[in-house]
Design a protein around this motif. Structure first.
Motif, PDB file in Angstrom:
ATOM      1  N   ILE B 126       0.827  -1.308  -0.090  1.00 21.54           N
ATOM      2  CA  ILE B 126      -0.028   0.140  -0.145  1.00 21.54           C
ATOM      3  C   ILE B 126       0.861   1.216   0.090  1.00 21.54           C
ATOM      4  CG2 ILE B 126      -1.471   1.410   1.550  1.00 21.54           C
ATOM      5  CD1 ILE B 126      -3.010  -1.234   1.965  1.00 21.54           C
ATOM      6  N   ASN B 127       1.794   1.457   0.989  1.00 21.87           N
ATOM      7  CA  ASN B 127       2.752   2.420   1.206  1.00 21.87           C
ATOM      8  C   ASN B 127       3.551   2.595  -0.399  1.00 21.87           C
ATOM      9  OD1 ASN B 127       2.628   3.958   3.345  1.00 21.87           O
ATOM     10  ND2 ASN B 127       3.176   2.269   4.430  1.00 21.87           N
ATOM     11  N   THR B 128       3.983   1.548  -0.890  1.00 27.45           N
ATOM     12  CA  THR B 128       4.907   1.795  -2.141  1.00 27.45           C
ATOM     13  C   THR B 128       3.791   1.984  -3.068  1.00 27.45           C
ATOM     14  OG1 THR B 128       5.693  -0.469  -1.344  1.00 27.45           O
ATOM     15  CG2 THR B 128       6.282   0.325  -3.575  1.00 27.45           C
ATOM     16  N   TRP B 129       2.848   1.877  -3.256  1.00 28.79           N
ATOM     17  CA  TRP B 129       1.718   2.215  -4.210  1.00 28.79           C
ATOM     18  C   TRP B 129       1.418   3.715  -4.183  1.00 28.79           C
ATOM     19  CZ3 TRP B 129      -3.664   3.219  -4.209  1.00 28.79           C
ATOM     20  CH2 TRP B 129      -4.131   3.569  -5.528  1.00 28.79           C
ATOM     21  N   LEU B 130       0.920   4.301  -2.903  1.00 27.79           N
ATOM     22  CA  LEU B 130       0.740   5.520  -2.706  1.00 27.79           C
ATOM     23  C   LEU B 130       1.727   6.377  -2.998  1.00 27.79           C
ATOM     24  CD1 LEU B 130      -1.458   5.364   0.662  1.00 27.79           C
ATOM     25  CD2 LEU B 130      -2.004   5.779  -1.501  1.00 27.79           C
ATOM     26  N   GLN B 131       3.148   5.768  -2.915  1.00 22.37           N
ATOM     27  CA  GLN B 131       4.340   6.596  -2.975  1.00 22.37           C
ATOM     28  C   GLN B 131       4.415   6.988  -4.490  1.00 22.37           C
ATOM     29  OE1 GLN B 131       6.762   4.726  -0.125  1.00 22.37           O
ATOM     30  NE2 GLN B 131       7.447   6.515   0.602  1.00 22.37           N
ATOM     31  N   SER B 132       4.345   5.694  -5.211  1.00 20.90           N
ATOM     32  CA  SER B 132       4.322   5.759  -6.601  1.00 20.90           C
ATOM     33  C   SER B 132       3.440   6.541  -7.284  1.00 20.90           C
ATOM     34  CB  SER B 132       4.609   4.192  -7.136  1.00 20.90           C
ATOM     35  OG  SER B 132       3.058   3.947  -7.274  1.00 20.90           O
ATOM     36  N   ILE B 133       2.540   6.631  -6.989  1.00 20.30           N
ATOM     37  CA  ILE B 133       1.567   7.681  -7.582  1.00 20.30           C
ATOM     38  C   ILE B 133       1.636   9.252  -7.203  1.00 20.30           C
ATOM     39  CG2 ILE B 133      -0.134   5.907  -8.253  1.00 20.30           C
ATOM     40  CD1 ILE B 133      -1.892   7.087  -5.935  1.00 20.30           C
ATOM     41  N   GLY B 134       2.419   9.438  -6.195  1.00 20.09           N
ATOM     42  CA  GLY B 134       2.866  10.466  -5.743  1.00 20.09           C
ATOM     43  C   GLY B 134       1.743  11.168  -4.643  1.00 20.09           C
ATOM     44  N   PHE B 135       1.082  10.194  -4.128  1.00 18.35           N
ATOM     45  CA  PHE B 135      -0.129  10.776  -3.218  1.00 18.35           C
ATOM     46  C   PHE B 135       0.374  11.123  -1.967  1.00 18.35           C
ATOM     47  CE2 PHE B 135      -3.952  10.075  -0.539  1.00 18.35           C
ATOM     48  CZ  PHE B 135      -4.635  10.748  -1.254  1.00 18.35           C
ATOM     49  N   ILE B 136       1.669  10.297  -1.504  1.00 18.34           N
ATOM     50  CA  ILE B 136       2.452  10.651  -0.187  1.00 18.34           C
ATOM     51  C   ILE B 136       3.812  10.549  -0.498  1.00 18.34           C
ATOM     52  CG2 ILE B 136       0.649   9.895   1.366  1.00 18.34           C
ATOM     53  CD1 ILE B 136       2.191   7.131   1.257  1.00 18.34           C
ATOM     54  N   SER B 137       4.596  11.335   0.164  1.00 19.15           N
ATOM     55  CA  SER B 137       5.956  11.468  -0.048  1.00 19.15           C
ATOM     56  C   SER B 137       6.714  10.467   1.212  1.00 19.15           C
ATOM     57  CB  SER B 137       6.738  12.619   0.053  1.00 19.15           C
ATOM     58  OG  SER B 137       6.100  13.226   1.462  1.00 19.15           O
TER      59      SER B 137
END
Ligand SMILES: Nc1ncnc2c1ncn2[C@@H]1O[C@H](COP(=O)(O)OP(=O)(O)O)[C@@H](O)[C@H]1O
Ligand SMILES: [Mg+2]
Lengths: 364, 277
Positions: B126-137
């Motif tokens: 989940i964290n990897t995905w959210l970071q990859s779409i730039g939603f979280i840093s």
């Protein structure tokens, strides 16, 4: 409470319903008049509930169209049709009090609190539930639940009230009382009533017209006296009450109706012989036959032998056989029955010409 | 349905060996635990006193109740939605819902807990995905805290919450729903004012079952809480096997059992056991 003009006029046009390969309703065409009390009568499984569900909008017909006051409502969902419905088993909201149950359709229609209170109060008064307002359905007797269901279905002044065997769970005396009450509600509200029952005496007692169903087909529609005295076929004749069937030969038109031979004696009928010629069945209700020592010349009569009787209190049901072996039942005063049984048992049965009617021989 | 007397006697006879087994396997050893709570390390009520005064024990009790309450609300709500689809959906929807309900039963608690770690950890899916779409840093802390515990427990408990609800929804008279619609009520309104209130006993049963189960969770909080969200069962384990402070561990157990017993009594006052399965 209701303007009679607001009662709905319903037309069913060629309605059919199939469940898989099973035909629950077949090509049903029926006009239900504004403000009339129409009863759907038929044995269990004949499609009465299915037709009522189609009228209410809970079941989509497979064929045919449905019109209310001229508008096509076939595809209109149930919640927009606003037909009042009393279900078999009442279907009250178990978690709501009597008052809340009756208020439900008004709340849905966003009436003001004051109006709801007024109309619910009126309705509770009208169906005689004063003092039970706060009770839950489970705390009421069957008859009281019935009244709640009626009140809930009538409180929003629907154009049509649909009732599915509402009294089948009630005992006999309560049933009579509720029937009278329903007749009164019909007169007071002026709404169109469509009432389902499998009890023929209930149907005859209540309705302005009766529609008789069997195997998904509408067999006959007419006033109670029409369907009782002039049934269209053997099923209707037998379903509406006990009836004697005598074979008649050589039926042909005569001056005032038709004539034919019943056990070698000429009999007259007041009905037309256009449709039925040759051999037929003469049907006569038990209460229309009388016992006589002799049949006068020109009078309708048949010789018979009394073989047994059933005491019914107000009258006696007498069983007889004719010379050619047909079984006949008549209902006669108690003394007449006793006399017929004692007097060598051999008597004549007579009936007025207008009380006998012809059915095609064999089948329906 | 009410059985005849001989029916019930027969049933009682058939159940007798099971009852005997339950007494020997659970009730008898529990008496031992009760005895420890009053005798270790010294006889008296000392352990119960410590239990009340120990801030750690108190905070664990409060955390356990809080987590159980959150898990109950989330599980019952999710289970309600699933059950509606399972009981009233189209044939395809029913099969899908049934699959969702039954699959968790085939995978052990341990596997599921580690599965959630893999999904929720800092470098998890989940964290990897959210970071990859730039939603979280920065990665979100989704695990080794109460959030992770709630997620894991909810996932485990939803199927148990489903059964009482399904039983309530199945026994509901269809005609009452038709009646509501016939009286002019929209589907939405019928759902909230008729359907939900009529399944009340199922909701209560479901909530109590989930709540009681939540109180005894051990593996899920141990793994997904990462030692930071200790719940009662884990605390008992720690007192008995690691401290070792048998008396206190036993006293906590006794309090927990009494609390759960009271909840069960409440449960059976609201619903018949038959409705739970
Ligand atoms: N949803 C359904 N699916 C299949 N068959 C049905 C369904 N509803 C009714 N039927 C069948 O249609 C026939 C007519 O039923 P119904 O209208 O309830 O009869 P009645 O009310 O006159 O007793 C029955 O044989 C019944 O089994
Ligand atoms: Mg029916």
């Amino acid at each position: 409470m209701q303007q009679p003009g607001r009662a709905a006029e319903i037309k069913a046009n060629g309605i059919g319903k199939s469940f898989g390969s099973f035909r629950a309703l077949d090509d049903l065409t029926l006009d239900i008049g504004r403000g009339e009390f129409l009863t759907l009568l038929g044995p269990s499984g004949s499609g009465k509930t299915t037709f009522l569900m189609i009228l209410a909008g809970f079941v989509q017909p497979s064929e045919g169209r449905l019109f209310s006051d001229g508008a096509d409502i076939t595809d209109r969902p149930a919640e927009q049709r606003a037909a009042g419905m009393v279900f078999q088993g009442y279907a009250l909201f178990p978690h709501m009090s009597v008052e809340q149950n009756i208020a439900f359709p008004l709340k849905v229609r966003k009436k003001t609190a004051a109006e709801i209170k007024l109309r619910v109060g009126e309705m509770i008064e009208r169906v005689g539930l004063r003092g039970h307002e706060k009770k839950l359905p489970a705390q009421l007797s069957g008859g009281q639940q019935q009244r709640v269901a009626l009140a809930r279905a009538l409180v929003f002044e629907p154009g049509v009230l649909l009732l599915d065997e509402p009294f089948s769970a009630l005992d006999k005396s309560l049933r009579g009382q509720m029937q009278a009450e329903m007749k009164r509600l019909h007169q007071e509200t002026g709404t169109t009533f469509v009432f389902v029952t499998h009890d023929q005496s209930e149907a005859l007692a209540l309705s302005s017209r009766v529609a008789i169903f069997n195997h998904g087909k509408l067999l006959q529609v007419g006033r109670p006296d029409e369907v009782y005295d002039r049934p269209a076929n053997r099923f209707v004749a037998e379903f509406l009450g006990e009836i004697n069937m005598l074979p008649v030969k050589g039926v042909r038109p005569a001056d005032n109706g038709a004539t034919g031979l019943c056990e070698d004696r000429a009999v007259n009928m007041r009905c037309k012989a256009e449709e039925i010629k040759g051999d037929a069945i003469l049907a006569i209700r038990p209460e229309h036959m009388s016992i006589a020592p002799e049949a006068a010349a020109g009078e309708n009569g048949i010789a018979a032998t009394a073989i047994g009787s059933t005491y019914l209190g107000a009258a006696t049901k007498l069983d007889l056989t004719t010379r050619q072996g047909a079984k006949v039942t008549v209902s006669v005063p108690n003394e007449v029955a006793a006399a017929a049984l004692s007097k060598g048992n051999s008597v004549w049965l007579t009936w007025p010409a207008e009380k006998g009617f012809l059915l095609p021989e064999g089948g329906q | 349905m009410r059985g005849t007397l001989s029916d019930r006697t027969g049933a009682a006879l058939l159940m007798a060996p099971l009852l005997l087994f339950l007494v020997l396997a659970y009730a008898w050893p529990f008496l031992g635990v009760v005895k420890w709570s009053f005798t270790l390390p010294t006889p008296g009520l000392g352990q119960y006193g410590a239990l009340v005064s120990d801030p750690l024990v108190q905070s664990v009790f409060i955390r356990t109740l809080r987590i159980a309450a959150i898990v109950t609300v989330v599980s019952v709500t999710a289970a309600y939605a699933i059950t509606v689809v399972w009981v009233r959906g189209s044939p395809v929807q029913r099969v899908l819902a049934e699959f969702c309900i039954l699959v968790p039963f085939w995978i052990s608690v341990l596997t599921r807990a580690f599965g959630w770690v893999a999904l929720l950890s800092n470098r998890g899916l989940i964290n990897t995905w959210l970071q990859s779409i730039g939603f979280i840093s920065e990665p979100l802390t989704l695990v080794r805290n109460e959030f992770g515990v709630v997620v894991g427990m909810t996932h485990f408990l939803i199927p148990f919450a489903v059964f009482p609800l399904a039983s309530a929804m199945r026994s509901l008279d269809e005609r009452v729903l038709l009646a509501a619609r016939g009286l002019g009520s929209s589907r939405m309104r019928t759902f909230w004012t008729v359907f939900v209130p009529m399944t009340r006993s199922g909701i209560i049963g479901s909530a109590l079952i989930v709540f009681v189960f939540s109180l005894g969770f051990f593996v899920t909080p141990a793994i997904l809480g990462g030692g930071r969200s200790v719940m009662i069962a884990e605390l008992i384990y720690l007192r008995i096997f690691q401290s070792p402070d048998w008396g206190l561990g036993a006293a906590i157990s006794v309090v927990l059992v009494i609390f759960v017993g009271a909840l069960m009594a409440l449960l059976f006052r609201h619903v018949r056991p038959r409705q739970l399965v």
